[in-house]
Design a protein around this motif. Structure first.
Motif, mmCIF file in Angstrom:
data_model
loop_
_atom_site.group_PDB
_atom_site.id
_atom_site.type_symbol
_atom_site.label_atom_id
_atom_site.label_comp_id
_atom_site.label_asym_id
_atom_site.label_seq_id
_atom_site.Cartn_x
_atom_site.Cartn_y
_atom_site.Cartn_z
ATOM 1 N N LEU A 75 0.829 -1.207 0.000
ATOM 2 C CA LEU A 75 0.000 0.000 0.000
ATOM 3 C C LEU A 75 0.866 1.262 0.000
ATOM 4 O O LEU A 75 2.052 1.233 0.332
ATOM 5 C CB LEU A 75 -0.923 0.006 1.222
ATOM 6 N N GLU A 76 0.248 2.394 -0.315
ATOM 7 C CA GLU A 76 0.958 3.674 -0.390
ATOM 8 C C GLU A 76 1.649 4.022 0.923
ATOM 9 O O GLU A 76 2.780 4.511 0.941
ATOM 10 C CB GLU A 76 -0.035 4.797 -0.742
ATOM 11 N N VAL A 77 0.977 3.757 2.034
ATOM 12 C CA VAL A 77 1.540 4.128 3.327
ATOM 13 C C VAL A 77 2.853 3.396 3.596
ATOM 14 O O VAL A 77 3.721 3.897 4.313
ATOM 15 C CB VAL A 77 0.503 3.869 4.455
ATOM 16 N N SER A 78 3.028 2.212 3.001
ATOM 17 C CA SER A 78 4.276 1.460 3.169
ATOM 18 C C SER A 78 5.439 2.234 2.560
ATOM 19 O O SER A 78 6.526 2.344 3.152
ATOM 20 C CB SER A 78 4.165 0.089 2.504
ATOM 21 N N HIS A 79 5.237 2.784 1.370
ATOM 22 C CA HIS A 79 6.286 3.547 0.700
ATOM 23 C C HIS A 79 6.587 4.846 1.443
ATOM 24 O O HIS A 79 7.733 5.284 1.512
ATOM 25 C CB HIS A 79 5.871 3.837 -0.751
ATOM 26 N N LEU A 80 5.554 5.456 2.018
ATOM 27 C CA LEU A 80 5.779 6.667 2.805
ATOM 28 C C LEU A 80 6.643 6.367 4.025
ATOM 29 O O LEU A 80 7.538 7.135 4.378
ATOM 30 C CB LEU A 80 4.436 7.266 3.237
ATOM 31 N N LEU A 81 6.360 5.249 4.679
ATOM 32 C CA LEU A 81 7.158 4.856 5.839
ATOM 33 C C LEU A 81 8.603 4.612 5.430
ATOM 34 O O LEU A 81 9.541 5.065 6.109
ATOM 35 C CB LEU A 81 6.572 3.601 6.487
ATOM 36 N N TYR A 82 8.800 3.927 4.324
ATOM 37 C CA TYR A 82 10.161 3.652 3.850
ATOM 38 C C TYR A 82 10.911 4.954 3.580
ATOM 39 O O TYR A 82 12.085 5.099 3.945
ATOM 40 C CB TYR A 82 10.083 2.810 2.574
ATOM 41 N N ASN A 83 10.222 5.896 2.981
ATOM 42 C CA ASN A 83 10.843 7.198 2.704
ATOM 43 C C ASN A 83 11.217 7.918 3.999
ATOM 44 O O ASN A 83 12.308 8.497 4.120
ATOM 45 C CB ASN A 83 9.887 8.060 1.885
#
Length: 530
Positions: free
Chosen positions: A90-98
């Motif tokens: 999900l999108e929130v996963s990529h935000l967390l990674y960033n």
């Protein structure tokens, strides 16, 4: 006042949770509220086996400190996946990674556990981004790693070791994740989670890192032919100072002139105001030494004060009335409805009698106060004085009282004409003083721990402004009555005594203050150890 042992705040919500079995039926699962982060657009995966949580932390032992929160989170969510759906990540996963990869923007230097596995998950082919229990729990554990580093800060025990006793609100990042999933942009800036000053410092941190990257920080040297520079003087040193002040935004332009003119003088005064220095247009070795502080040191100062912001309860700013004392700036600010109504210089405790970092509610004003001399002062100062001079007590308007010594009310009383009490175990309070000249000093750490106020009359008048029992004339009369008078305030006023060596004002300008109690380096070491 007794010698303190050893102080502007972190999170605003407390939550309660219910434990939900992983064996709930599909019908029960469908009743999860939208606040849990699920929506009709997300095709949820089948819940995973709850026993796999313990197995994960056995394998990923470096993340074990987050096991309790992780378990609580999945109990609340019936062990449904958070970071994946049937289509993948999900999108929130990529935000967390960033956010994990850019924690340095938040002043954090930390090694991310299992970084190679995290990178492999995001950077490799899409088939490696399918949902697995290990990938799911890795992201959840690193979410708690992130919130602990960036939002919560170091633990209460370490904070107490630094002599910081301001209250912190307990905060659960289990519920905070619900908000992020519902609105992922909150992870970028959410002032409900951290004091707004944190984000101001964060913006300045980026500026200073750019200065560090773009400019060679060659020291400014004062010409050997002089000890100071004044208006009209010409020197290559002046051109260097002009460039430095332009970089710091104390000057709007760099004319590159080597002649000391009025424009540069205004920039010098602005710089002095930002750095706790007395205004003086003459350029001395002291000013140059301040301008030569390595940019790396300024960056460190900013980051340790960002950490202090993590410890402040954000609800503080919502108080109808609030009195804040910042020890390093030697300044008191009285706020009403979030706006400053009075700013006063103060004198704080000297290094041997440090003013404590804590908070309490002001409840009383005492006019024409007695000063009950602390036992330590009687032993170290007064008894030796009596031994040398039998008239010591009478000459200092003092008397024996209940086995101790007190100073009678009057203009020469060490507490001046008024004191402001916020009962606390540290015996710290605000008070007037007959030693007015000390407020003109650049560094004002002279007291035995209590806080002397340069504007006590103005403070008393502002506090009692809306109290029908008082007028300025009555306040003045009570101060000069020569008889101690206590008054109980109708509304208690929170008093916060803090310790910030860097602060961004409403104009966006960074102010640096002397680390009067030498605490920045110790905090920086703790952050590095974290």
């Amino acid at each position: 006042m007794r010698k303190p042992v050893l102080l502007l705040i972190l999170f605003s919500f407390c939550f309660s949770f219910s434990s939900i079995s992983c064996k709930k039926t599909a019908d029960e699962n469908s009743k999860l509220p939208l606040s849990s982060g699920y929506s009709s657009k997300v095709q949820s995966l089948t819940p995973f086996d709850s026993t796999l949580v313990n197995s994960f932390f056995i394998k990923y032992h470096e993340l074990k400190k987050y096991q309790q929160e992780t378990t609580e989170l999945y109990q609340k969510r019936n062990y449904q996946y958070i970071w994946f759906d049937t289509k993948g990540m999900l999108e929130v996963s990529h935000l967390l990674y960033n956010k994990l990869n850019n924690m340095e923007d938040d002043g954090i230097k930390a090694t991310i556990p299992y970084k190679e596995k995290l990178d492999a998950l995001f950077l490799n082919a899409t088939e490696n981004q399918k949902a697995t229990v290990n990938n799911e729990l890795l992201l959840t554990s690193l979410y708690f790693f992130y919130t602990q580093k960036v939002l919560k800060g170091i633990d209460d025990k370490k904070i107490a070791e630094l002599g910081w006793y301001l209250p912190r609100k307990k905060k659960s990042y289990v519920s905070y994740l619900d908000s992020i999933i519902a609105n992922p942009s909150l992870i970028n800036k959410n002032e409900k989670e951290v004091l707004g000053q944190y984000y101001n410092l964060k913006e300045v941190l980026q500026k200073y890192r750019k200065i560090q990257k773009d400019n060679s920080w060659s020291p400014i040297a004062l010409d050997s032919s002089t000890t100071a520079l004044k208006l009209g003087d010409s020197s290559q040193t002046i051109a260097q100072i002009r460039q430095r002040l332009y970089i710091f935004e104390d000057l709007s332009a760099d004319s590159k002139s080597a002649i000391y003119d009025d424009v540069l003088a205004a920039g010098i005064v602005k710089y002095q105001n930002r750095n706790g220095l007395l205004e003086n247009p003459i350029i001395t070795k002291k000013i140059i030494a301040s301008l030569n502080v390595p940019i790396e040191d300024r960056i460190k100062t900013i980051t340790v004060n960002m950490e202090r912001c993590r410890w402040i309860d954000v609800d503080v700013a919502k108080a109808k009335e609030l009195i804040v004392v910042n020890i390093p700036s030697y300044r008191l600010t009285y706020f009403k409805d979030g706006k400053p109504v009075l700013i006063s210089n103060v004198v704080v405790g000297k290094d041997m009698n440090k003013t404590v970092i804590f908070s309490a509610d002001m409840r009383y004003i005492v006019f024409s106060p007695y000063w009950n001399v602390p036992t330590s002062i009687i032993k170290k100062e007064i008894k030796p004085g009596i031994a040398k001079n039998p008239n010591y007590l009478s000459q200092h308007n003092m008397e024996w009282y209940n086995g101790g010594i007190r100073q009678k009310p009057g203009s020469k009383n060490s507490l001046g004409l008024v004191k402001f009490l916020f009962p606390n175990n540290n015996s710290i309070y605000l008070h007037d003083t007959p030693s007015k000249n000390l407020f003109n000093e650049e560094k004002r750490a002279f007291s035995h721990g209590c806080i002397r106020v340069a504007k006590p009359v103005e403070l008393a008048n502002e506090i009692l402004k809306d109290d029908k029992n008082w007028t300025p004339a009555k306040i003045d009369a009570a101060m000069h009555k020569g008889k101690e008078t206590w008054y109980t305030l109708k509304n208690k006023i929170p008093v916060y005594i803090g310790y910030f060596t860097a602060w961004v004002d409403d104009e966006g300008a960074i102010h640096f203050y002397d680390d009067v109690y030498q605490r920045d380096d110790r905090l920086a070491t703790m952050l590095f150890e974290e």
